[in-house]
Scaffold this motif. Structure first.
Motif, PDB file in Angstrom:
ATOM      1  N   GLU A  64      21.257 -12.919  41.996  1.00 17.65           N
ATOM      2  CA  GLU A  64      20.214 -12.816  43.013  1.00 17.65           C
ATOM      3  C   GLU A  64      19.057 -11.980  42.484  1.00 17.65           C
ATOM      4  O   GLU A  64      19.254 -11.029  41.736  1.00 17.65           O
ATOM      5  N   LEU A  65      17.847 -12.367  42.873  1.00 14.21           N
ATOM      6  CA  LEU A  65      16.662 -11.570  42.550  1.00 14.21           C
ATOM      7  C   LEU A  65      16.417 -10.570  43.671  1.00 14.21           C
ATOM      8  O   LEU A  65      16.613 -10.893  44.858  1.00 14.21           O
ATOM      9  N   SER A  66      15.958  -9.375  43.312  1.00 14.45           N
ATOM     10  CA  SER A  66      15.742  -8.341  44.327  1.00 14.45           C
ATOM     11  C   SER A  66      14.693  -8.768  45.349  1.00 14.45           C
ATOM     12  O   SER A  66      14.758  -8.381  46.517  1.00 14.45           O
ATOM     13  N   LYS A  67      13.750  -9.586  44.936  1.00  9.62           N
ATOM     14  CA  LYS A  67      12.694 -10.032  45.857  1.00  9.62           C
ATOM     15  C   LYS A  67      13.257 -10.860  47.008  1.00  9.62           C
ATOM     16  O   LYS A  67      12.647 -10.946  48.074  1.00  9.62           O
ATOM     17  N   ASN A  68      14.434 -11.468  46.780  1.00  8.69           N
ATOM     18  CA  ASN A  68      15.071 -12.256  47.836  1.00  8.69           C
ATOM     19  C   ASN A  68      15.879 -11.382  48.793  1.00  8.69           C
ATOM     20  O   ASN A  68      16.244 -11.829  49.878  1.00  8.69           O
ATOM     21  N   LEU A  69      16.165 -10.163  48.372  1.00  7.93           N
ATOM     22  CA  LEU A  69      16.880  -9.222  49.227  1.00  7.93           C
ATOM     23  C   LEU A  69      15.905  -8.428  50.088  1.00  7.93           C
ATOM     24  O   LEU A  69      16.239  -8.012  51.189  1.00  7.93           O
ATOM     25  N   TRP A  70      14.702  -8.211  49.557  1.00  9.43           N
ATOM     26  CA  TRP A  70      13.628  -7.567  50.324  1.00  9.43           C
ATOM     27  C   TRP A  70      12.317  -8.008  49.670  1.00  9.43           C
ATOM     28  O   TRP A  70      11.985  -7.574  48.572  1.00  9.43           O
ATOM     29  N   ALA A  71      11.597  -8.893  50.329  1.00 11.56           N
ATOM     30  CA  ALA A  71      10.370  -9.449  49.749  1.00 11.56           C
ATOM     31  C   ALA A  71       9.345  -8.351  49.494  1.00 11.56           C
ATOM     32  O   ALA A  71       9.083  -7.507  50.346  1.00 11.56           O
ATOM     33  N   LYS A  72       8.791  -8.357  48.292  1.00 11.03           N
ATOM     34  CA  LYS A  72       7.735  -7.405  47.879  1.00 11.03           C
ATOM     35  C   LYS A  72       8.147  -5.949  48.113  1.00 11.03           C
ATOM     36  O   LYS A  72       7.365  -5.126  48.579  1.00 11.03           O
ATOM     37  N   HIS A  73       9.384  -5.651  47.771  1.00  5.85           N
ATOM     38  CA  HIS A  73       9.856  -4.283  47.979  1.00  5.85           C
ATOM     39  C   HIS A  73       9.260  -3.326  46.945  1.00  5.85           C
ATOM     40  O   HIS A  73       9.028  -3.699  45.796  1.00  5.85           O
ATOM     41  N   PRO A  74       9.009  -2.080  47.360  1.00  6.43           N
ATOM     42  CA  PRO A  74       8.628  -1.064  46.377  1.00  6.43           C
ATOM     43  C   PRO A  74       9.855  -0.677  45.561  1.00  6.43           C
ATOM     44  O   PRO A  74      10.988  -0.912  45.984  1.00  6.43           O
ATOM     45  N   CYS A  75       9.631  -0.100  44.408  1.00  5.26           N
ATOM     46  CA  CYS A  75      10.757   0.330  43.572  1.00  5.26           C
ATOM     47  C   CYS A  75      10.346   1.573  42.796  1.00  5.26           C
ATOM     48  O   CYS A  75      10.678   2.674  43.170  1.00  5.26           O
ATOM     49  N   CYS A  76       9.585   1.386  41.720  1.00  9.16           N
ATOM     50  CA  CYS A  76       9.070   2.530  40.964  1.00  9.16           C
ATOM     51  C   CYS A  76       7.674   2.898  41.448  1.00  9.16           C
ATOM     52  O   CYS A  76       6.897   2.031  41.865  1.00  9.16           O
ATOM     53  N   VAL A  77       7.378   4.180  41.367  1.00 11.33           N
ATOM     54  CA  VAL A  77       6.092   4.696  41.817  1.00 11.33           C
ATOM     55  C   VAL A  77       5.502   5.600  40.737  1.00 11.33           C
ATOM     56  O   VAL A  77       6.215   6.074  39.849  1.00 11.33           O
ATOM     57  N   PHE A  78       4.204   5.814  40.838  1.00 10.00           N
ATOM     58  CA  PHE A  78       3.515   6.716  39.918  1.00 10.00           C
ATOM     59  C   PHE A  78       3.304   8.048  40.622  1.00 10.00           C
ATOM     60  O   PHE A  78       2.629   8.124  41.647  1.00 10.00           O
ATOM     61  N   VAL A  79       3.923   9.093  40.072  1.00  6.74           N
ATOM     62  CA  VAL A  79       3.776  10.441  40.637  1.00  6.74           C
ATOM     63  C   VAL A  79       3.139  11.366  39.605  1.00  6.74           C
ATOM     64  O   VAL A  79       3.300  11.181  38.401  1.00  6.74           O
ATOM     65  N   MET A  80       2.411  12.338  40.115  1.00  8.48           N
ATOM     66  CA  MET A  80       1.845  13.396  39.266  1.00  8.48           C
ATOM     67  C   MET A  80       2.155  14.749  39.898  1.00  8.48           C
ATOM     68  O   MET A  80       2.239  14.866  41.127  1.00  8.48           O
ATOM     69  N   ARG A  81       2.301  15.748  39.064  1.00  6.01           N
ATOM     70  CA  ARG A  81       2.471  17.106  39.586  1.00  6.01           C
ATOM     71  C   ARG A  81       1.160  17.568  40.230  1.00  6.01           C
ATOM     72  O   ARG A  81       0.074  17.331  39.691  1.00  6.01           O
TER      73      ARG A  81
END
Length: 312
Positions: free
Chosen positions: A190-207
């Motif tokens: 299964e592809l993750s997009k089929n479990l939750w369409a357009k789901h967030p996963c990784c993000v860009f963080v800065m201190r």
């Protein structure tokens, strides 16, 4: 003239972090220039390394799992979430030796996940729960599927050498799923997009201290990331060449990730949606019991740079 600061950004060799690879290539080839900083990508092997490096301030920022970033913020690491790194992009792969034909067939097996505080863990939990199965660590009572945390790059080898079929499969960011499938050891379940369409996963963080000290530099990086994301979505063929080099992967595998199907991973929509992040933290607290409290997303998410970069 003051020397430009080198901004150290941690990442893993996963296609979720493609925007960093494309921006790095543009800078190296002079297709883009930064006036206020230099970019220093710092590769890490696993998510614990990224989390630890942010905690001890050896990185200025990172591309990191959203649940991990939220947990770091909760624990007192002064971070801001500036952008998504991508949407979708992960895959649940079944081990060819494990005789998995349905979700129920994962019962009694071990499944590899990249980190406990990951969207992968959440999506797999959701998939199993809907079939009445309970995933958990080997030490937990009453579990049907054993979860084992393994660094993404080690998952293909784990499956390859599992001759008894005890590992049911793994859920992870690409290209490791496609790599195992190409090698003939696994199949796409299964592809993750089929479990939750357009789901967030990784993000860009800065201190936060880096943002406050070098806001112009952070804007340059965010603007470049947004442009890189749009370019990857629009031009998967040339992007796959860059990705093969940046991720030390076969070009055909990267091309498959970007084109089969075309929305397997999306890098052109990087605007952080607090509503989606809230879904993640509430599910992990209420359904999974791996978070003990919620964070104030208004304190954690800073959309100024996404706004100025024209992110959507």
């Amino acid at each position: 003239m003051a020397e430009k600061p080198a901004i150290k950004i941690g990442y893993l060799k996963i296609t979720d972090h493609f925007i960093l690879g494309v921006t790095d290539r543009k800078l190296q080839q002079g297709m883009e220039t930064f006036e206020h900083c230099t970019l220093e990508p710092v590769v890490k092997n696993g998510w614990n390394e990224v989390a630890d490096a942010l905690s001890v301030k050896s990185l200025d920022g990172a591309l990191v799992l959203a649940p991990t970033a939220m947990d770091l913020f909760k624990s007192g690491v002064d971070l801001k979430l500036l952008l998504l790194a991508h949407k979708s992009g992960s895959v649940l792969v079944k081990n060819k030796r494990a005789n998995i034909n349905s979700v129920e067939d994962f019962a009694g097996k071990t499944v590899l996940i990249p980190y406990q505080l990951s969207i992968h863990n959440m999506l797999f939990h959701k998939l199993l729960s809907e079939k009445g199965l309970k995933p958990g660590r080997a030490t937990e009572k009453g579990i049907d599927v054993t979860l084992e945390v393994v660094a993404p790059f080690q998952m293909p080898e784990a499956l390859e050498y599992d001759e008894e079929g005890e590992i049911g499969g793994f859920i992870v960011a690409e290209p490791f799923g496609s790599q195992v499938i190409a090698a003939g050891h696994g199949e796409e379940f299964e592809l993750s997009k089929n479990l939750w369409a357009k789901h967030p996963c990784c993000v860009f963080v800065m201190r936060t201290e880096i943002i406050e000290k070098h806001p112009e530099a952070i804007q340059e990086i965010c603007t470049s990331f947004v442009r890189s994301g749009l370019a990857i979505d629009a031009q998967p063929e040339p992007a796959s060449i860059i990705g093969a080099e940046f991720f030390s992967q076969d070009k055909d595998i990267i091309r498959r990730v970007l084109t089969d199907p075309p929305d397997r991973i999306l890098t052109g929509e990087l605007y952080p949606q607090k509503e989606d992040l809230d879904i993640i933290q509430k599910y992990m607290m209420d359904k999974m019991n791996i978070l003990t409290s919620l964070i104030d997303l208004n304190e954690f998410v800073d959309t100024r740079f996404a706004d100025a970069a024209g992110a959507k």
